[in-house]
Design an enzyme around this catalytic site. Structure first.
Site, PDB file in Angstrom:
ATOM      1  N   ALA A  23       0.684  -1.247  -0.117  1.00 38.89           N
ATOM      2  CA  ALA A  23       0.020   0.122  -0.167  1.00 38.89           C
ATOM      3  C   ALA A  23       0.956   1.140  -0.032  1.00 38.89           C
ATOM      4  CB  ALA A  23      -0.846  -0.094   1.246  1.00 38.89           C
ATOM      5  N   ASP A 186      -0.808  -9.361 -12.052  1.00 39.03           N
ATOM      6  CA  ASP A 186       0.521  -9.661 -12.523  1.00 39.03           C
ATOM      7  C   ASP A 186       1.099  -8.254 -13.025  1.00 39.03           C
ATOM      8  OD1 ASP A 186       3.066 -10.101 -13.789  1.00 39.03           O
ATOM      9  OD2 ASP A 186       2.327 -12.305 -14.207  1.00 39.03           O
ATOM     10  N   HIS A 187       2.013  -7.609 -12.016  1.00 36.96           N
ATOM     11  CA  HIS A 187       2.201  -6.320 -12.090  1.00 36.96           C
ATOM     12  C   HIS A 187       3.287  -5.985 -13.622  1.00 36.96           C
ATOM     13  CE1 HIS A 187       6.159  -7.538 -10.137  1.00 36.96           C
ATOM     14  NE2 HIS A 187       6.691  -6.619 -10.968  1.00 36.96           N
ATOM     15  N   HIS A 249       5.141 -14.116 -14.243  1.00 35.44           N
ATOM     16  CA  HIS A 249       5.749 -12.958 -15.071  1.00 35.44           C
ATOM     17  C   HIS A 249       6.418 -13.473 -16.440  1.00 35.44           C
ATOM     18  CE1 HIS A 249       5.283 -10.553 -11.520  1.00 35.44           C
ATOM     19  NE2 HIS A 249       6.206 -10.909 -10.951  1.00 35.44           N
ATOM     20  N   LYS A 354      20.191  -4.844 -13.903  1.00 35.38           N
ATOM     21  CA  LYS A 354      18.885  -5.168 -13.979  1.00 35.38           C
ATOM     22  C   LYS A 354      18.326  -4.957 -15.316  1.00 35.38           C
ATOM     23  CE  LYS A 354      14.620  -2.937 -11.859  1.00 35.38           C
ATOM     24  NZ  LYS A 354      13.907  -4.088 -11.336  1.00 35.38           N
TER      25      LYS A 354
END
Length: 514
Positions: A23, A186-187, A249, A354
């Site tokens: 949140a 699923d971001h 993902h 990354k």
């Protein structure tokens, strides 16, 4: 995309885990940015639910701190801020106790009356997975699903630990919310360039005509992280990279790349085509796993010139853990479009950089002919850059200026987020949930078929213990066994792709062994 409701329709949102990390870092910033961008209605309310007691003003200060620290939109108008913050309140209850939901129902009804809301309710489960089914059942028992408007349940991953647990959870949730009211987050599906894959394919005849095994030699999907397990050891050591990344993902990216054109651009038609991909995905029996899949665990090393510990020395990781922090695999989709084309997947923690990318490598020009007489001509590549860079890169071959018959790779590069503050994934997904658009949420068939593919792999590794666990140094690109998956087919990993440093984007080999 078709929309089921007006995005400006008033709503009441209940966030279970309303004072938690998700949140704070994602949901509050997303809501505030949507509000500032004009994507929320004038009338709405948000009720945070948690176990720890908090006063309303304390909660609103928590909200302010979260937005100041994590939102891409700054608070620059106190009057506007006050009108936004007054719509947030907090309630402390035990979410496992059905008796406390009467109090929750009264609190939601109070907000609906205060802000003249019609009864549309969005329930967001930002809580531990073991609570998903319990909360869903208690919402119905407490009368919160007997509302006048629509109701929707948003669930974070993971949805189950395997097929059987996922099936049991599905049945439990469906007793309170039918499938069309369940929004599984699923971001990755909220990321700009993942959603752009659909447009890239179906809005450009150039690519769709080449999008098959006649012109594509292989597809590579990489999701690399430089971070280690951090403070998630209690969850991560029981999940591993296979459950944490591949089941959701990675397979979602694979579906977006490999799906057939849908009959319509609506959620049902798109989900139908994604499900067909998973049905065609070749499943591996336990005895096949070692041939097609690689797992690894990071040892010590250096990230950004800073020494980092091995996985086994991370806080809260059990001694002697055989949990994988890296997975690579060679997957096949056995249908007419993709027959014989390997889909190489790779994901891991503590890697060199990354990067989340999809690389489409096209077949080489004929050998021993024209400019490929020495068989060293670079491959044509389409690189879909998802994170941290967003964009597209198309690599071709061209004559080097001023040099006769010397061919060099050139890059046509599009940057989606250069100088542009693109929306965060949760902004897109929350907005879609409010609009009733399930396109970029996973449906039950996708979840169930993904687990059916993953379960035999998980079972094989659990039986083998550390025997098949390959070590790799932190700051590397993973174990050498992952390179061997491609070497045997005459390919090499292309991603992460850096055209300015690649002399030859390399990848030779036209024949595909399977």
């Amino acid at each position: 995309m078709s929309k089921q409701i007006n995005s400006k329709e008033p709503f009441a949102m209940v966030i279970f885990g309303g004072a938690g990390d998700l949140a704070q870092r994602k949901l509050f910033p997303a809501l505030y940015t949507l509000h500032r961008s004009g994507f929320l209605p004038d009338n709405f309310s948000v009720l945070g639910v948690g176990r720890s007691p908090r006063e309303t003003e304390d909660y609103r200060q928590f909200l302010r701190n979260a937005i100041t620290q994590f939102a891409r939109t700054e608070v620059d108008n106190e009057e506007e801020w006050s009108s936004f913050a007054e719509r947030f309140d907090y309630l402390s209850i035990d979410v496992t106790d059905a008796g406390t939901y009467d109090e929750l129902e009264r609190a939601v009804a109070e907000q609906e009356k205060q802000f003249s809301l019609p009864g549309n309710r969005l329930f967001y489960l930002a809580v531990a997975p073991k609570l998903f089914g319990v909360v869903a059942e208690n919402l119905k028992a407490g009368g919160l699903t007997e509302n006048n408007g629509w109701k929707r349940l948003v669930i974070e991953k993971p949805f189950g630990r395997d097929y059987l647990s996922a099936e049991a959870l599905q049945e439990q949730i469906n007793r309170s919310f039918p499938e069309e009211e369940v929004y599984r987050i699923d971001h990755y599906l909220g990321k700009e360039m993942v959603q752009n894959i659909e447009v890239l394919r179906f809005a450009n005849s150039l690519f769709e005509n080449l999008w098959n095994n006649r012109y594509i030699s292989n597809v590579q999907i990489t999701a690399a992280e430089i971070v280690g397990v951090e403070n998630r050891a209690s969850y991560y050591d029981s999940a591993g990279a296979l459950r944490d990344m591949v089941q959701n993902h990675i397979l979602q990216l694979l579906m977006m790349v490999a799906m057939e054109p849908p009959s319509h651009l609506n959620p049902e038609a798109i989900h139908d085509e994604k499900v067909k991909v998973l049905r065609s995905l070749r499943r591996y029996e336990e005895h096949d796993v070692s041939q097609y899949m690689v797992r690894g665990q990071y040892t010590g090393g250096f990230i950004d010139d800073k020494e980092v510990p091995p996985y086994l020395n991370e806080e809260n990781v059990p001694e002697g853990s055989t949990n994988e922090t890296f997975v690579a695999g060679k997957l096949y989709i056995d249908n007419f479009r993709w027959s014989g084309v390997p889909f190489y997947i790779r994901t891991g923690k503590r890697m060199a950089e990354k990067s989340t990318e999809v690389v489409i490598q096209f077949r080489d020009v004929p050998k021993h002919l024209y400019f490929n007489k020495d068989n060293n001509l670079g491959s044509n590549l389409l690189v879909i850059k998802i994170n941290p860079e967003e964009g597209l890169a198309l690599q071709m071959n061209a004559k080097k200026p001023g040099v006769a018959n010397q061919v060099v790779p050139i890059m046509m590069d599009f940057c989606n987020n250069c100088g542009v503050d693109t929306p965060e994934a949760y902004e897109s997904l929350i907005r879609d949930a409010l609009e009733g658009d399930r396109t970029f949420f996973t449906n039950w068939e996708e979840v169930s078929l993904a687990w059916r593919f993953i379960d035999p792999i998980r079972q094989a590794w659990d039986q083998e213990g550390e025997e098949t666990l390959a070590p790799y140094e932190s700051g590397s690109y993973g174990p050498k066994e992952a390179d061997a998956l491609l070497d045997q087919d005459g390919f090499q990993w292309v991603s992460p792709y850096h055209p300015e440093t690649e002399k030859k984007p390399v990848v030779r080999g036209q024949e595909i062994s399977d």
